[in-house]
Enzyme design. Sequence first.
Site, PDB file in Angstrom:
ATOM      1  N   ARG A 107     -10.507   6.641  -3.841  1.00  0.00           N
ATOM      2  CA  ARG A 107      -9.490   7.421  -3.372  1.00  0.00           C
ATOM      3  C   ARG A 107      -8.870   8.231  -4.467  1.00  0.00           C
ATOM      4  O   ARG A 107      -8.873   7.976  -5.512  1.00  0.00           O
ATOM      5  CB  ARG A 107      -8.213   6.750  -2.895  1.00  0.00           C
ATOM      6  CG  ARG A 107      -8.574   6.448  -1.487  1.00  0.00           C
ATOM      7  CD  ARG A 107      -7.187   5.546  -0.959  1.00  0.00           C
ATOM      8  NE  ARG A 107      -7.000   4.454  -1.569  1.00  0.00           N
ATOM      9  CZ  ARG A 107      -6.327   4.153  -2.306  1.00  0.00           C
ATOM     10  NH1 ARG A 107      -5.284   5.175  -2.645  1.00  0.00           N
ATOM     11  NH2 ARG A 107      -5.972   2.980  -3.083  1.00  0.00           N
ATOM     12  N   TYR A 167     -16.119  10.255   0.187  1.00  0.00           N
ATOM     13  CA  TYR A 167     -15.542   8.615  -0.054  1.00  0.00           C
ATOM     14  C   TYR A 167     -14.568   8.269   1.214  1.00  0.00           C
ATOM     15  O   TYR A 167     -13.469   8.947   1.445  1.00  0.00           O
ATOM     16  CB  TYR A 167     -14.862   8.567  -1.368  1.00  0.00           C
ATOM     17  CG  TYR A 167     -14.214   7.021  -1.264  1.00  0.00           C
ATOM     18  CD1 TYR A 167     -15.122   5.968  -1.722  1.00  0.00           C
ATOM     19  CD2 TYR A 167     -13.104   6.865  -1.131  1.00  0.00           C
ATOM     20  CE1 TYR A 167     -14.364   5.033  -1.636  1.00  0.00           C
ATOM     21  CE2 TYR A 167     -12.319   5.623  -1.265  1.00  0.00           C
ATOM     22  CZ  TYR A 167     -13.176   4.368  -1.538  1.00  0.00           C
ATOM     23  OH  TYR A 167     -12.654   3.314  -1.493  1.00  0.00           O
ATOM     24  N   LYS A 179      -6.540   5.582   5.881  1.00  0.00           N
ATOM     25  CA  LYS A 179      -5.170   5.775   5.399  1.00  0.00           C
ATOM     26  C   LYS A 179      -4.557   7.055   5.717  1.00  0.00           C
ATOM     27  O   LYS A 179      -3.352   7.019   5.597  1.00  0.00           O
ATOM     28  CB  LYS A 179      -5.566   6.088   3.907  1.00  0.00           C
ATOM     29  CG  LYS A 179      -6.649   4.855   3.136  1.00  0.00           C
ATOM     30  CD  LYS A 179      -5.945   3.447   3.390  1.00  0.00           C
ATOM     31  CE  LYS A 179      -6.750   2.539   2.734  1.00  0.00           C
ATOM     32  NZ  LYS A 179      -5.927   1.076   3.023  1.00  0.00           N
ATOM     33  N   SER A 185      -4.397  -2.171  -2.720  1.00  0.00           N
ATOM     34  CA  SER A 185      -5.867  -1.918  -2.456  1.00  0.00           C
ATOM     35  C   SER A 185      -6.683  -2.994  -3.502  1.00  0.00           C
ATOM     36  O   SER A 185      -6.360  -3.069  -4.846  1.00  0.00           O
ATOM     37  CB  SER A 185      -6.284  -0.607  -3.105  1.00  0.00           C
ATOM     38  OG  SER A 185      -5.609   0.360  -2.097  1.00  0.00           O
ATOM     39  N   CYS A 233      -7.070  -6.265  -3.767  1.00  0.00           N
ATOM     40  CA  CYS A 233      -6.322  -7.441  -4.398  1.00  0.00           C
ATOM     41  C   CYS A 233      -6.641  -8.664  -3.328  1.00  0.00           C
ATOM     42  O   CYS A 233      -5.708  -9.597  -3.355  1.00  0.00           O
ATOM     43  CB  CYS A 233      -4.680  -7.150  -4.460  1.00  0.00           C
ATOM     44  SG  CYS A 233      -4.388  -6.289  -5.783  1.00  0.00           S
ATOM     45  N   THR A 254      -8.654  -8.831   2.439  1.00  0.00           N
ATOM     46  CA  THR A 254      -9.984  -9.270   3.383  1.00  0.00           C
ATOM     47  C   THR A 254     -10.260 -10.596   2.987  1.00  0.00           C
ATOM     48  O   THR A 254     -10.376 -11.271   4.021  1.00  0.00           O
ATOM     49  CB  THR A 254     -11.397  -8.277   3.064  1.00  0.00           C
ATOM     50  OG1 THR A 254     -10.865  -6.940   3.093  1.00  0.00           O
ATOM     51  CG2 THR A 254     -12.368  -8.360   4.003  1.00  0.00           C
ATOM     52  N   ASP A 300      -6.559  -4.831   6.736  1.00  0.00           N
ATOM     53  CA  ASP A 300      -5.852  -3.764   5.757  1.00  0.00           C
ATOM     54  C   ASP A 300      -4.774  -3.041   6.457  1.00  0.00           C
ATOM     55  O   ASP A 300      -3.951  -2.639   5.684  1.00  0.00           O
ATOM     56  CB  ASP A 300      -6.953  -2.742   5.637  1.00  0.00           C
ATOM     57  CG  ASP A 300      -6.886  -1.830   4.853  1.00  0.00           C
ATOM     58  OD1 ASP A 300      -6.471  -2.136   3.669  1.00  0.00           O
ATOM     59  OD2 ASP A 300      -7.222  -0.510   4.784  1.00  0.00           O
ATOM     60  N   ASN A 335     -15.967  -0.198  -7.046  1.00  0.00           N
ATOM     61  CA  ASN A 335     -15.363  -0.035  -5.885  1.00  0.00           C
ATOM     62  C   ASN A 335     -16.392   0.373  -4.975  1.00  0.00           C
ATOM     63  O   ASN A 335     -15.919   0.870  -3.858  1.00  0.00           O
ATOM     64  CB  ASN A 335     -14.449   1.111  -5.858  1.00  0.00           C
ATOM     65  CG  ASN A 335     -13.567   1.326  -4.731  1.00  0.00           C
ATOM     66  OD1 ASN A 335     -13.074   0.385  -4.267  1.00  0.00           O
ATOM     67  ND2 ASN A 335     -13.261   2.387  -4.404  1.00  0.00           N
ATOM     68  N   SER A 336     -17.414  -0.588  -4.950  1.00  0.00           N
ATOM     69  CA  SER A 336     -18.650  -0.127  -4.049  1.00  0.00           C
ATOM     70  C   SER A 336     -18.037  -0.920  -2.777  1.00  0.00           C
ATOM     71  O   SER A 336     -17.405  -2.069  -2.809  1.00  0.00           O
ATOM     72  CB  SER A 336     -19.942  -0.724  -4.322  1.00  0.00           C
ATOM     73  OG  SER A 336     -19.831  -1.930  -4.845  1.00  0.00           O
ATOM     74  N   ARG A 337     -18.579  -0.323  -1.432  1.00  0.00           N
ATOM     75  CA  ARG A 337     -17.823  -1.011  -0.354  1.00  0.00           C
ATOM     76  C   ARG A 337     -19.049  -1.361   0.872  1.00  0.00           C
ATOM     77  O   ARG A 337     -19.951  -0.860   0.578  1.00  0.00           O
ATOM     78  CB  ARG A 337     -17.009   0.450   0.288  1.00  0.00           C
ATOM     79  CG  ARG A 337     -16.051   0.646  -0.578  1.00  0.00           C
ATOM     80  CD  ARG A 337     -14.750  -0.159  -0.441  1.00  0.00           C
ATOM     81  NE  ARG A 337     -13.601  -0.104  -1.332  1.00  0.00           N
ATOM     82  CZ  ARG A 337     -12.303  -0.051  -1.031  1.00  0.00           C
ATOM     83  NH1 ARG A 337     -11.873  -0.570   0.067  1.00  0.00           N
ATOM     84  NH2 ARG A 337     -11.440   0.121  -1.830  1.00  0.00           N
ATOM     85  N   ARG A 369      -0.550  -8.057  -7.713  1.00  0.00           N
ATOM     86  CA  ARG A 369      -1.347  -8.585  -8.656  1.00  0.00           C
ATOM     87  C   ARG A 369      -0.796  -8.417 -10.193  1.00  0.00           C
ATOM     88  O   ARG A 369      -0.673  -7.340 -10.684  1.00  0.00           O
ATOM     89  CB  ARG A 369      -2.871  -7.553  -8.810  1.00  0.00           C
ATOM     90  CG  ARG A 369      -3.792  -7.927  -9.847  1.00  0.00           C
ATOM     91  CD  ARG A 369      -4.994  -6.952 -10.023  1.00  0.00           C
ATOM     92  NE  ARG A 369      -5.589  -7.121  -8.807  1.00  0.00           N
ATOM     93  CZ  ARG A 369      -6.917  -7.665  -8.914  1.00  0.00           C
ATOM     94  NH1 ARG A 369      -7.263  -8.615  -9.889  1.00  0.00           N
ATOM     95  NH2 ARG A 369      -7.768  -7.739  -7.752  1.00  0.00           N
ATOM     96  N   GLY A 383      -9.837 -20.013  -0.797  1.00  0.00           N
ATOM     97  CA  GLY A 383      -9.540 -20.851   0.240  1.00  0.00           C
ATOM     98  C   GLY A 383      -8.184 -21.927  -0.264  1.00  0.00           C
ATOM     99  O   GLY A 383      -7.447 -22.440   0.544  1.00  0.00           O
ATOM    100  N   ASN A 427      -5.577 -20.885  -1.312  1.00  0.00           N
ATOM    101  CA  ASN A 427      -4.405 -20.400  -0.853  1.00  0.00           C
ATOM    102  C   ASN A 427      -3.663 -20.755   0.507  1.00  0.00           C
ATOM    103  O   ASN A 427      -2.692 -20.578   0.929  1.00  0.00           O
ATOM    104  CB  ASN A 427      -4.557 -18.667  -0.738  1.00  0.00           C
ATOM    105  CG  ASN A 427      -4.746 -18.048  -1.948  1.00  0.00           C
ATOM    106  OD1 ASN A 427      -4.296 -18.531  -3.055  1.00  0.00           O
ATOM    107  ND2 ASN A 427      -5.488 -16.981  -1.975  1.00  0.00           N
TER     108      ASN A 427
END
Length: 597
Positions: free
Chosen positions: A82, A210, A219, A261, A263, A266, A288, A378-380, A411, A505, A507
Amino acid sequence: MASTQAAAATEQAPTKNPTLLAWVAKMAAMTQPDRIVWCDGSEAEKARLTEQAVKDGTLIPLNPKTRPGCYLHRSNPNDVARVEHLTFICTPNKTDAGPTNNWMEPEAAYTKLSQLFEGCMKGRTMYVVPYAMGPLGGASTKIGVELTDSDYVVLNMRIMTRMGKAALDMLGDSDDFNRGLHSTGDVNPDRRYICHFPQDNTIWSFGSGYGGNVLLGKKCLALRIGSYLGREEGWLAEHMLILGVTSPKGETTYIAAAFPSACGKTNFAMMIPPKEYAGWKIETVGDDIAWMRPGPDGRLYAINPEAGYFGVVPGTNYKTNPNAMETISKDTLFTNVALTPDGDVWWEGKDGEVPEELIDWQGKPWKKGSTEKAAHPNSRFTAPMSNNPVLSGKANDPQGVPISAIIFGGRRSNTVPLVLQAFNWTHGVFLGATMGSETTAAATGKVGVVRRDPMAMLPFCGYHMGDYLQHWLDMQKSIPQLPKIFQVNWFRQDKNGKFIWPGFGENMRVLEWIVNRVQGRVPTQETLLGWVPRQDQGLNLKGLDLPEEAIQEATSIKEDEWKSELKSQEVFFEQLGTKAPEALMLQRKLLIARLDG
Ligand code: OXD
Ligand code: MN
């Protein structure tokens, strides 16, 4: 030319909606595509577009045995995230956009971008993509139409949204739809603009391919325009995952959680509890974005407006997120990861041995031991949510789910303890408002710098941040059964720079405490910052291989760190000027008094 385009737009259109037809014709007259294609969302259309994208090199088919239905896309290397500095909120008054957004006057923005859009689709196809954000037919659902000259965008939109005929049917003859115009243009960062016109329910995006800049439902509509509409209409559009946690007794608690973003939203939304939590279940409603509005029973209900996941790939593996690994095993579009010799994809942090040789995200040969990353940080992946083995049965429910707890998580390598509960709603809004986070690769710019990121919405709030925080405070009046608010930080580091808390996990242990607090089951310990788990009846640490000192470090509150934190918060509040909500200023004073006392 203009009238030919207008005629073409109308003749083949599968709708008689006069406002939509007139708008498409007007945009076509400006952009002058060779062809106009109305997308219906069918399988046949997907097959046609995919074949064409493979032919023109936009998509590389992956090995159908190991990744059935999956493709790799490589973006222009200048277009991988972004672009917050090129993203604008275009309101008549600069103050309406506020100090945390870039601003352009609407007429000036339309004029500037019209020059770029003028004739930009010559030789190209304009796709008309009707889509729904939210379950079809839902009262919270919004319709958008994106005009784009990119087949990659269309293929992503059909994963990320309910796209095609069904959305057009839901719109009917209404003029209440978001008008989105996108062209990849010449992918020149000097001619790249992502402009939002909240008053016109319009988005114009030029010069990028992107996802976060061009999948306009995400967004741009679901957060920037959505937050603006939410304030007008009395609801909240938030950068939050939504999950359901079910105890062995079968009691389900729904939680929404804001993290900036990249952090781990997912990962958190798909978490598998550790073995000590046999019988517990986490299910994903969204990863998201949450749209939340008060329901008839006085609780706050959330829907996930999306239908797919646009997730960060590096670091995803069978240990960190097994459900994501399953989700991306088929029918997934990968962007900017590396390619293996046998036609599979690879990224830093994937399970197994690092391959000897790869083709990197830029299409160049790569050898094991190279100092360059094989996959872009930042590959998606773009994957349908129906692939998720732990998708909640409520993910398609137009009513949404009742939210019992809201979590704010940044973070932070120091300062912010593992978990605390806000004293009340206003204090919770203060915790959200004062979130700070270290920047990630999801946006261009320096990585690892702490910036204030209120409610993880800094890049996504479509109006003045002070008004946004006031709107959060005001919502208290319309939610008789308020969710409890919590703050978490999984990212605290020890003096050697190692993460203290194991995260992922584990968490679940924090989540269980949150559930117990919501259900009024465990006592708590009051501190300067909020309520924290008690040493005796607090976090369940059974089976966790972590020394007592580490737990203490992860949960500690250091007053000297808080003194500098308060200074950085002050700079942020000063930026809001007279729009800094009074109630939050009082919270700040109370905190200072507690620290000084
Ligand atoms: C995202 C982001 O892609 O926040 O979700 O950047
Ligand atoms: Mn996001």
